[in-house]
Design an enzyme around this catalytic site. Sequence first.
Site, PDB file in Angstrom:
ATOM      1  N   HIS A   1      -8.606  11.022  -1.909  1.00  0.00           N
ATOM      2  CA  HIS A   1      -8.100   9.731  -2.370  1.00  0.00           C
ATOM      3  C   HIS A   1      -7.894   9.828  -3.873  1.00  0.00           C
ATOM      4  CE1 HIS A   1      -7.714   5.511  -3.251  1.00  0.00           C
ATOM      5  NE2 HIS A   1      -7.735   5.221  -1.973  1.00  0.00           N
TER       6      HIS A   1
ATOM      7  N   HIS B   1     -12.079  11.886   0.801  1.00  0.00           N
ATOM      8  CA  HIS B   1     -12.122  10.536   1.346  1.00  0.00           C
ATOM      9  C   HIS B   1     -12.060  10.482   2.863  1.00  0.00           C
ATOM     10  CE1 HIS B   1     -11.620   6.259   1.372  1.00  0.00           C
ATOM     11  NE2 HIS B   1     -10.410   6.298   1.879  1.00  0.00           N
TER      12      HIS B   1
ATOM     13  N   PHE C   1       0.854  -1.183   0.000  1.00  0.00           N
ATOM     14  CA  PHE C   1       0.000   0.000   0.000  1.00  0.00           C
ATOM     15  C   PHE C   1       0.888   1.230   0.000  1.00  0.00           C
ATOM     16  CE2 PHE C   1      -4.503   1.054   0.641  1.00  0.00           C
ATOM     17  CZ  PHE C   1      -5.086  -0.139   0.284  1.00  0.00           C
TER      18      PHE C   1
ATOM     19  N   GLN D   1      -8.232  14.363   3.333  1.00  0.00           N
ATOM     20  CA  GLN D   1      -7.546  13.545   2.348  1.00  0.00           C
ATOM     21  C   GLN D   1      -8.399  13.361   1.093  1.00  0.00           C
ATOM     22  OE1 GLN D   1      -6.582   9.073   2.978  1.00  0.00           O
ATOM     23  NE2 GLN D   1      -4.636  10.164   2.910  1.00  0.00           N
TER      24      GLN D   1
ATOM     25  N   ARG E   1      -2.972  10.898   5.984  1.00  0.00           N
ATOM     26  CA  ARG E   1      -3.062   9.528   6.485  1.00  0.00           C
ATOM     27  C   ARG E   1      -2.517   8.545   5.457  1.00  0.00           C
ATOM     28  NH1 ARG E   1      -6.541   5.452   5.682  1.00  0.00           N
ATOM     29  NH2 ARG E   1      -8.312   6.580   4.816  1.00  0.00           N
TER      30      ARG E   1
ATOM     31  N   ARG F   1      -0.927   9.306  -0.529  1.00  0.00           N
ATOM     32  CA  ARG F   1      -2.117   9.732  -1.263  1.00  0.00           C
ATOM     33  C   ARG F   1      -2.091  11.209  -1.640  1.00  0.00           C
ATOM     34  NH1 ARG F   1      -6.684   6.295   2.087  1.00  0.00           N
ATOM     35  NH2 ARG F   1      -6.148   4.311   1.130  1.00  0.00           N
TER      36      ARG F   1
ATOM     37  N   GLU G   1      -6.676   1.732  -3.122  1.00  0.00           N
ATOM     38  CA  GLU G   1      -5.253   1.857  -3.394  1.00  0.00           C
ATOM     39  C   GLU G   1      -4.601   0.472  -3.499  1.00  0.00           C
ATOM     40  OE1 GLU G   1      -3.590   4.816  -0.813  1.00  0.00           O
ATOM     41  OE2 GLU G   1      -1.762   3.646  -0.573  1.00  0.00           O
TER      42      GLU G   1
ATOM     43  N   LEU H   1     -15.130   4.748  -4.485  1.00  0.00           N
ATOM     44  CA  LEU H   1     -13.703   4.476  -4.343  1.00  0.00           C
ATOM     45  C   LEU H   1     -13.218   3.229  -5.072  1.00  0.00           C
ATOM     46  CD1 LEU H   1     -11.469   5.844  -2.692  1.00  0.00           C
ATOM     47  CD2 LEU H   1     -11.681   3.958  -1.107  1.00  0.00           C
TER      48      LEU H   1
END
Lengths: 240, 586
Positions: free
Chosen positions: B240, B351, B117, B238, B396, B284, B253, B250
């Site tokens: 995304h 997100h 990730f 954030q 994050r 991100r 990721e 979504l």
Amino acid sequence: MSNQSRVMTFSICRFDPENGKPRFMQNFELDIAKVKGTMLLSALELIKETQDPTLSFRRSCGEGVCGSDGMNINGRNGLACITKLHDLPERVILQPLSGFPIIRDLIVDMTPFFTQYEKVKPYLQNNTPPPATERLQSPEERAKLDGLYECILCACCTSACPSYWWNPDKFIGPAGLLGAYRFIADSRDTETPARLEALKDPYSAFRCRTIMNCADVCPKGLNPAEAIAKIRREMLHQTE
Amino acid sequence: MNQIQFDAVIVGAGGAGLRAALQLAQSNYKVAVISKVYPTRSHTVSAQGGIAASLGNVVEDHWEWHMYDTINGSDYLGDQEAIEYMCREAPASVIELEHMGLPFSRLDNGKIYQRAFGGHTQNYGGEPTRRTCSAADRTGHAMVHTLFQKNIEAKTHFYSEWYAIDLVKNNQGGVAGLVAMSIETGELVFFKSRATILATGGAGRIYATTSNAYINTGDGLGMVLRAGLPLEDMEFWQFHPTGIAGVGCLITEGVRGEGGYLLNGKGERFMERYSPHLKDLDCRDVVARSMVMEILAGNGAGPDKDHVLLKIDHMGADLIRQRLPGIRELSLTFANIDPIKDPIPVMPTCHYMMGGIPTNINAQVLTQDNEGRERIVPGLYAAGECACVSVHGANRLGTNSLLDLIVFGRAAGLHLEKALREGIGDTSYDPEELDRINARLGRWESSNNTEDPAIIRREMRETMQNSFGVFRDQKYMEPGLKKLQELAQRLQHAQLKDKSKVFNTTRIEMLELDNLMDIAVATAVCANERKESRGAHSRYDYPERDDKNFLNHSLYFQDGRLGTRPVNQTPKYVPPFRLKDREESL
């Protein structure tokens, strides 16, 4: 994403317990070019916003994973948030999920549904002390949970099941039984005999008449009827 | 108003609320979970990719490496003590979930499957690691169902479809419970409680394009602001990178973790230019900014060159079906694209809220008195996305949110269990609080009100999208804030068009809009104030990070008071991680 101009008629079941009137169908016309989003839920949102704020329905994730907006769409249960307007005819008839008491408009009382779900003890039981690390499970053992653990508890299946309509208090219903089999199939669960024993009465699992509506309507493409058949097969193995 | 007495009330039944509930259900205290939806409808259910923990099942890993990545990803705004706690607790927390029955995907040796990730590396900024424990691409669904199931076993008392309206304070500045409404009947009840845990999740619905559920309206944050308590770091949202273009929902990721990558309209892997080391697996904020820059440079895809493409077909149909079945389903449904054959059109989508209700590592809510001294708010806890502990700082890392929920939901439960045993809990309350709440509810009943809440909501979401998005600048943010303040005023005179009692979703949506508006204004104020670029807060007019003036958390009170908190740089078990430029640290 937008829609091509098309005037659709949404004929929606209305019921408000506060005004004392019986249920009736109300028509709303909408040019779906004005809808932001391509799904039925977006059309319902726009009707509520621009035509009738008292129109009531549930929704949460808007992408088919939370199970809030199950309803009967032209005679077939489904989730409004993943039903494409494009695939619907000009006239759309929306009813609340059948088999449950209606609270208001498209909102039904889900309590009986969750009561049946809870009856199958839908949680992992393992009578050995947990190790310091994870319990091992091979990819093949884990694969047995595919098609079971993905259930979103939307109740589309249970609401489409005639056996459930006849015995809503005694027949667990397809969603609950799919949940039961999810733990029977789990290599980490040690309580299969007790789980099967609890389903042996003539009603809990055996009221399934393999009508197959459940598998037909499941918005996640799951097959509760198959899970019920497997439960019965396991019961046979047990008695052998 | 009816009153019911509890030892603890938890608001919200996503990962954090359910985990806290489970901790407390096993004690003998009287606990209630209040949720505006059935627990399995909570937004945790939408989390796809997984939960980070240094199990090292695929490659060597250590919680210290995870801690380093998290601090670096946070652009050094994360509190090191809290991040240390989270990363140390991660492996045990994930194992605990496995023991509860969470159906993790598996490796051939039977252990939990782990994937790569963004921003997670080996050995302090080396090669990408595989730290993300996953259940295919439905990890949040698997988690929320597992926790719900365990709470059924533990006989947790749920108040499903009850809407929490406001906290009730006592005369000592503590919290004595809250008022909630049965959505089904419209009845108001005062849940008098020795302690309250807020686990109400995020508020992404302040933006026009978001991956967040309709229900993510930041109710706990609104409650806290109205109680005179602060919010922290609200400027950090954030985006995304991979929301389905034009829709917002979504695409995990984890797709890039499994080998997918981004292409611009010319078919180039543009992330190689923006991030030569981690490429598509950079943090991100970096990837989202690169995408926007690529589109602004005229390199977008599609007829309007307004998005980029996420390519995964090279992974092969079998692997996609096995590891990413959910995203295939989503992209077939929402983009009419089968990723086995074609790339998915994607754009950044709002997100996650890095800010929230300030807490310490026991999840106890914090405030500041008029002299700027930090104080614990007696009887109030917060955990999960609604809280700011702060483990995510200014940005994050993917899969740290499910971890945050579990670790701090548990921490709240553990601390509260002990506190209840030791006899905390003032049962007195200020009766004027109930009058205040009734007055607030009655405000929209007047038929003189003419403003349409639907229009206010739409304008608020568009203002946030246009003025407080991936890139920011004073010349957009100042008018944006003014517009929001005007909308907030108009909301005071909004018309409640349905005054019925039974399942009145219009009333609930107005109450939600009230919370969203407060959060939007808080975001706008804090974003204007932070004159630097850090993590997800990226300004054209102040493009550099400014540690001299802005290495601190911002605090926002509803009465207009602003404050700061120092960033914690004193972990307990390892030496502090020094400030670095993020790029040189990789």
